[in-house]
Design a protein around this motif. Structure first.
Motif, short mmCIF file in Angstrom:
data_model
loop_
_atom_site.label_atom_id
_atom_site.label_comp_id
_atom_site.label_asym_id
_atom_site.label_seq_id
_atom_site.Cartn_x
_atom_site.Cartn_y
_atom_site.Cartn_z
N ARG A 7 14.11 1.21 4.17
CA ARG A 7 13.83 -0.02 3.44
C ARG A 7 13.69 -1.12 4.48
N ASN A 8 12.52 -1.67 4.62
CA ASN A 8 12.33 -2.65 5.69
C ASN A 8 11.01 -3.37 5.46
N ASP A 9 10.80 -4.39 6.29
CA ASP A 9 9.50 -5.04 6.37
C ASP A 9 8.78 -4.29 7.49
N ILE A 10 7.60 -3.77 7.21
CA ILE A 10 6.94 -2.90 8.20
C ILE A 10 6.61 -3.63 9.50
N ASN A 20 -1.53 -0.18 8.13
CA ASN A 20 -1.80 -1.31 7.26
C ASN A 20 -2.54 -0.83 6.02
N ALA A 21 -2.13 -1.32 4.84
CA ALA A 21 -2.88 -1.01 3.61
C ALA A 21 -3.97 -2.06 3.50
N ALA A 22 -5.13 -1.74 4.07
CA ALA A 22 -6.19 -2.74 4.22
C ALA A 22 -7.23 -2.63 3.10
N ASN A 23 -8.26 -3.49 3.17
CA ASN A 23 -9.39 -3.38 2.24
C ASN A 23 -10.65 -3.04 3.04
N ASN A 24 -11.75 -2.78 2.33
CA ASN A 24 -12.97 -2.33 3.01
C ASN A 24 -13.48 -3.32 4.06
N ARG A 27 -10.63 -7.71 6.85
CA ARG A 27 -10.52 -9.12 7.28
C ARG A 27 -9.17 -9.71 6.89
N GLY A 28 -8.19 -8.86 6.65
CA GLY A 28 -6.89 -9.36 6.21
C GLY A 28 -6.89 -9.59 4.71
N GLY A 29 -5.75 -9.96 4.18
CA GLY A 29 -5.64 -10.17 2.73
C GLY A 29 -4.22 -10.51 2.37
N GLY A 30 -3.79 -10.06 1.19
CA GLY A 30 -2.41 -10.33 0.76
C GLY A 30 -1.50 -9.16 1.10
N GLY A 31 -0.37 -9.07 0.42
CA GLY A 31 0.55 -7.93 0.54
C GLY A 31 0.91 -7.60 1.98
N VAL A 32 0.95 -6.31 2.25
CA VAL A 32 1.35 -5.86 3.59
C VAL A 32 0.29 -6.26 4.63
N ASP A 33 -0.96 -6.28 4.21
CA ASP A 33 -2.08 -6.67 5.08
C ASP A 33 -1.85 -8.11 5.60
N GLY A 34 -1.53 -9.00 4.66
CA GLY A 34 -1.28 -10.40 5.03
C GLY A 34 -0.09 -10.51 5.99
N PHE A 112 4.54 4.01 7.79
CA PHE A 112 3.57 3.79 6.71
C PHE A 112 4.17 2.93 5.61
N PRO A 113 3.38 2.07 5.00
CA PRO A 113 3.81 1.48 3.73
C PRO A 113 3.34 2.41 2.62
N LEU A 114 3.65 2.10 1.39
CA LEU A 114 3.12 2.89 0.27
C LEU A 114 1.71 2.39 -0.02
N ILE A 115 0.74 3.03 0.63
CA ILE A 115 -0.65 2.57 0.51
C ILE A 115 -1.10 2.58 -0.96
N SER A 116 -1.81 1.56 -1.35
CA SER A 116 -2.39 1.40 -2.71
C SER A 116 -1.37 1.08 -3.80
N GLY A 118 0.49 -1.48 -4.30
CA GLY A 118 0.71 -2.90 -4.62
C GLY A 118 -0.47 -3.43 -5.40
N ALA A 119 -1.27 -4.28 -4.75
CA ALA A 119 -2.41 -4.91 -5.42
C ALA A 119 -3.38 -3.87 -5.99
N TYR A 120 -3.48 -2.71 -5.37
CA TYR A 120 -4.42 -1.70 -5.84
C TYR A 120 -3.89 -0.87 -7.01
N LEU A 148 8.50 6.31 6.24
CA LEU A 148 7.87 5.73 5.06
C LEU A 148 8.68 4.49 4.73
N VAL A 149 8.03 3.34 4.86
CA VAL A 149 8.75 2.07 4.74
C VAL A 149 8.56 1.51 3.33
N ILE A 150 9.65 1.38 2.64
CA ILE A 150 9.60 0.86 1.28
C ILE A 150 10.12 -0.57 1.33
N1 AR6 Z 1 6.39 -4.14 4.58
C1 AR6 Z 1 6.32 -2.96 3.94
N2 AR6 Z 1 5.73 -2.79 2.75
C2 AR6 Z 1 5.18 -3.89 2.17
C3 AR6 Z 1 5.19 -5.17 2.78
C4 AR6 Z 1 5.83 -5.27 4.05
N3 AR6 Z 1 5.89 -6.41 4.71
N4 AR6 Z 1 4.55 -6.04 1.96
C5 AR6 Z 1 4.17 -5.35 0.87
N5 AR6 Z 1 4.54 -4.05 0.99
P1 AR6 Z 1 -0.31 -3.93 -0.94
P2 AR6 Z 1 -2.49 -2.10 -1.61
C6 AR6 Z 1 4.33 -2.93 0.08
O1 AR6 Z 1 -0.63 -4.78 -2.10
O2 AR6 Z 1 -1.91 -1.82 -2.93
C7 AR6 Z 1 -4.21 -6.57 0.22
O3 AR6 Z 1 -4.61 -7.82 -0.19
C8 AR6 Z 1 4.07 -3.26 -1.35
O4 AR6 Z 1 5.28 -3.54 -2.05
O5 AR6 Z 1 -0.02 -4.61 0.32
O6 AR6 Z 1 -2.97 -0.93 -0.80
C9 AR6 Z 1 -5.27 -5.86 1.05
O7 AR6 Z 1 -6.02 -6.76 1.82
C10 AR6 Z 1 3.38 -1.99 -1.83
O8 AR6 Z 1 4.32 -0.98 -2.17
O9 AR6 Z 1 -1.55 -2.92 -0.62
C11 AR6 Z 1 -6.10 -5.18 0.01
O10 AR6 Z 1 -7.06 -6.04 -0.52
C12 AR6 Z 1 2.63 -1.50 -0.61
O11 AR6 Z 1 3.16 -2.25 0.50
C13 AR6 Z 1 -5.10 -4.81 -1.04
O12 AR6 Z 1 -4.04 -5.74 -0.93
C14 AR6 Z 1 1.13 -1.74 -0.68
O13 AR6 Z 1 0.87 -2.96 -1.36
C15 AR6 Z 1 -4.54 -3.43 -0.80
O14 AR6 Z 1 -3.68 -3.10 -1.85
#
Ligand code: AR6
Length: 356
Positions: A7-10, A20-24, A27-34, A112-116, A118-120, A148-150
């Motif tokens: 359990r941590n901030d990645i 990074n759970a990125a988008n196509n 260019r950065g974004g919200g969530g873990v990407d931001g 790894f974060p849990l890809i997809s 969050g926002a996806y 696996l970082v939650i």
């Molecule tokens: N450390 C670890 N895990 C995290 C962190 C962190 N600092 N912040 C969020 N998570 P998401 P996606 C978890 O939305 O669903 C972005 O805008 C979060 O709780 O980051 O793949 C991209 O640019 C969730 O379990 O990624 C894309 O547009 C997991 O990371 C879009 O969101 C993924 O959540 C990708 O969506």
């Protein structure tokens, strides 16, 4: 220790690569990407721009810049629709592509974060299953430390969804501490405890003479219907004293021999590293943590009674007021001795993990 759930901030993970759970657009974004872009600094975005786009299910790599990792692997997971649009395959591909890049870059550790998830919108329990499946398959062939970082408390509801049987077992067996104390007071009103032999919990440290110190009566003595009967059989004071002769590490080494295992087979199966094992091996009076003692009991595939005995050698006992204990008990009683499986369940219920 090939696979760890943390359990941590990645962005705080010190390892060779983070994903990074990125988008196509990359260019950065919200969530873990931001969070990753903020922590890495503008250099990361500048390099991302040179990479162009990234297809869903694929991954691309950059340096780590201000992050405490050498590389960031940008993986694009699928947007969840209904599970009927190839989401699982694409998610698997995002994990596998990232792992392939990590191999190419000779990474020894990756987070790894849990890809997809969050926002996806990929359901977290399903996302976690896909991730763990990919990692297990990969680790059969390769050596890498995978985290696996939650993030935050998102996992706390996972347990009941992923492991309904365990959740039920906890419900049926868990005795909250208030209940334990209430039961203790009730018994004290009717019984003279000075005449009653009871099982003991031993203290954290042993005395110079390697004798376990007696502490409080353990919770389990209040939960048994017939505490005295249990004691008269195998937990009498006489029995406990006789057991002092063989310490935890002696019992461990004896059991390893009896099972025909090598030391390495045992400590690897217990998710324990060689250094800690040598420490235990070379010190007959070694006092392991409860989760370490149990990790060995699981690695040795001890039946519940023997696991209890091994725990007692280390100065502990199973109690019904600890969810950790109940979850481990559940697995042992059901013949499940895969430490990764047990740790997955422990993690999902927000409990400490078996191991060092
Ligand atoms: N450390 C670890 N895990 C995290 C962190 C962190 N600092 N912040 C969020 N998570 P998401 P996606 C978890 O939305 O669903 C972005 O805008 C979060 O709780 O980051 O793949 C991209 O640019 C969730 O379990 O990624 C894309 O547009 C997991 O990371 C879009 O969101 C993924 O959540 C990708 O969506």
């Amino acid at each position: 220790m090939p696979l760890l759930l943390v359990r941590n901030d990645i962005t705080k993970m010190e390892c060779d690569a983070i994903v990074n759970a990125a988008n196509n657009g990359l260019r950065g974004g919200g969530g873990v990407d931001g969070a990753i872009h903020r922590a890495a600094g503008i250099g990361l975005l500048a390099e991302c721009i040179t990479l162009g786009k990234c297809e869903t299910g694929k991954a691309k790599v950059t340096k780590g810049y201000k992050l405490p990792c050498k590389y960031v692997i940008h993986a694009v997971g699928p947007i969840w629709k209904d599970g009927e649009h190839g989401e699982e395959e694409l998610l698997r591909s995002a994990y596998n592509e990232s792992l392939a890049i990590a191999l190419e870059k000779e990474c020894e550790s990756i987070a790894f974060p849990l890809i997809s998830a969050g926002a996806y919108g990929y359901p977290k329990d399903k996302a976690m299953k896909v991730a763990l499946n990919c990692f297990s398959e990969f680790l059969l062939e390769h050596d890498m430390l995978i985290y696996l970082v939650i993030f935050d408390k998102e996992s706390t509801t996972l347990g009941e969804k992923l492991f309904p049987n365990i959740a039920k077992y906890i419900d049926d067996n868990y005795i909250g501490i208030k209940q334990v104390m209430a039961e203790k007071h009730r018994r004290e009103e009717f019984e003279d405890y000075s005449n009653l032999s009871i099982p003991f919990n031993f203290g954290e440290a042993k005395s110079d003479m390697e004798m376990p110190r007696m502490m409080m009566p353990c919770a389990s003595c209040f939960e048994e219907a017939e505490p005295q009967a249990a004691l008269e059989t195998d937990l009498s004071l006489e029995y406990l004293v006789s057991m002092v002769d063989e310490g935890f590490s002696e019992m461990l080494l004896r059991k390893i021999d009896e099972k025909g295992m090598t030391d390495a087979e045992c400590y690897k199966k217990a998710n324990i590293d060689r250094k800690l094992f040598s420490k235990i091996r070379n010190n007959p009076g070694y006092h392991p943590k409860k989760k370490t003692a149990l990790a060995f009991a699981v690695a040795l595939e001890l039946p519940f009674k023997e696991a209890e005995e091994m725990l007692l050698k280390a100065g502990y006992s199973f109690t019904k007021s600890s969810k950790f204990d109940i979850i481990v008990e559940y697995h042992i009683k059901n013949g499940i001795y895969d430490i990764l499986k047990i740790n997955e369940a422990l993690f999902s219920f927000d409990e400490d993990l078996l191991g060092p």
